[in-house]
Design a protein around this motif. Structure first.
Motif, mmCIF file in Angstrom:
data_model
loop_
_atom_site.group_PDB
_atom_site.id
_atom_site.type_symbol
_atom_site.label_atom_id
_atom_site.label_comp_id
_atom_site.label_asym_id
_atom_site.label_seq_id
_atom_site.Cartn_x
_atom_site.Cartn_y
_atom_site.Cartn_z
ATOM 1 N N ALA A 8 -28.153 38.716 11.709
ATOM 2 C CA ALA A 8 -27.477 39.014 10.443
ATOM 3 C C ALA A 8 -26.581 37.848 10.037
ATOM 4 O O ALA A 8 -26.590 37.425 8.874
ATOM 5 N N THR A 11 -28.632 34.972 8.782
ATOM 6 C CA THR A 11 -29.139 35.289 7.445
ATOM 7 C C THR A 11 -28.048 35.088 6.401
ATOM 8 O O THR A 11 -28.284 34.508 5.333
ATOM 9 N N GLY A 76 -29.617 41.631 6.197
ATOM 10 C CA GLY A 76 -28.627 41.265 7.203
ATOM 11 C C GLY A 76 -27.635 42.395 7.455
ATOM 12 O O GLY A 76 -27.246 42.655 8.595
ATOM 13 N N ASN A 90 -36.047 41.752 6.822
ATOM 14 C CA ASN A 90 -35.676 40.356 7.031
ATOM 15 C C ASN A 90 -36.903 39.484 7.247
ATOM 16 O O ASN A 90 -37.044 38.424 6.639
ATOM 17 N N ARG A 116 -34.175 32.953 12.295
ATOM 18 C CA ARG A 116 -34.232 34.384 11.972
ATOM 19 C C ARG A 116 -35.392 35.065 12.689
ATOM 20 O O ARG A 116 -35.229 36.154 13.258
#
Length: 146
Positions: A8, A11, A76, A90, A116
């Motif tokens: 998160a 991101t 996120g 995501n 990610r």
């Protein structure tokens, strides 16, 4: 810190560095008829799209990219809440984002994308296991002791 929350944060960092600036760049382009430069080194968001498309379309694409990155911010938040849907969202947004990275010739977001993917993959067991553990422990807690 959990891997989900680290994903998160990565991101959100990406969004702050590349999504948020897309809006002021679009405004600058609309007002000045050209892209702003980053410390005089190169034009921001200058790629195939900025050279081949009309200015109004580049502005629309910049704003669309900002909206897409806003969806990544939401993913996120879901990851921060340890929700599996955040991981799916995501990862699902990455191919769409990659189209913009290519069109705007953004090399650094690719590194955030790789991070990610790796972090979400590492977080997957904790995201999947959290619900299984909760349901597995609930019936045991309700059973009387022998």
């Amino acid at each position: 810190m959990s891997r989900s929350r680290t994903a998160a944060l990565v991101t959100w960092t990406y969004a702050a560095m590349f999504g948020v600036p897309a809006v002021p760049v679009a405004i600058f382009l609309a007002e000045n008829g050209r892209l702003p430069s980053l410390w005089g080194m190169f034009d921001m968001y200058a790629g195939l799209w900025s050279t081949q498309l009309a200015q109004d379309r580049v502005i629309a694409l910049l704003l669309a990219y900002a909206g897409l990155v806003l969806a990544a911010v939401w993913s996120g938040w879901l990851l921060w809440q340890m929700r599996k849907g955040g991981a799916v969202l995501n990862l699902g947004l990455l191919p769409l984002e990659a189209v913009f990275w290519i069109g705007f010739a953004l090399p650094i977001p690719w590194l955030f994308g790789i991070a990610r993917v790796a972090l979400v993959a590492l977080a997957w067991p904790e995201l999947s296991g959290s619900r299984r553990q909760a349901t597995a422990t609930t019936p045991d807690a309700a059973r009387p002791s022998s």
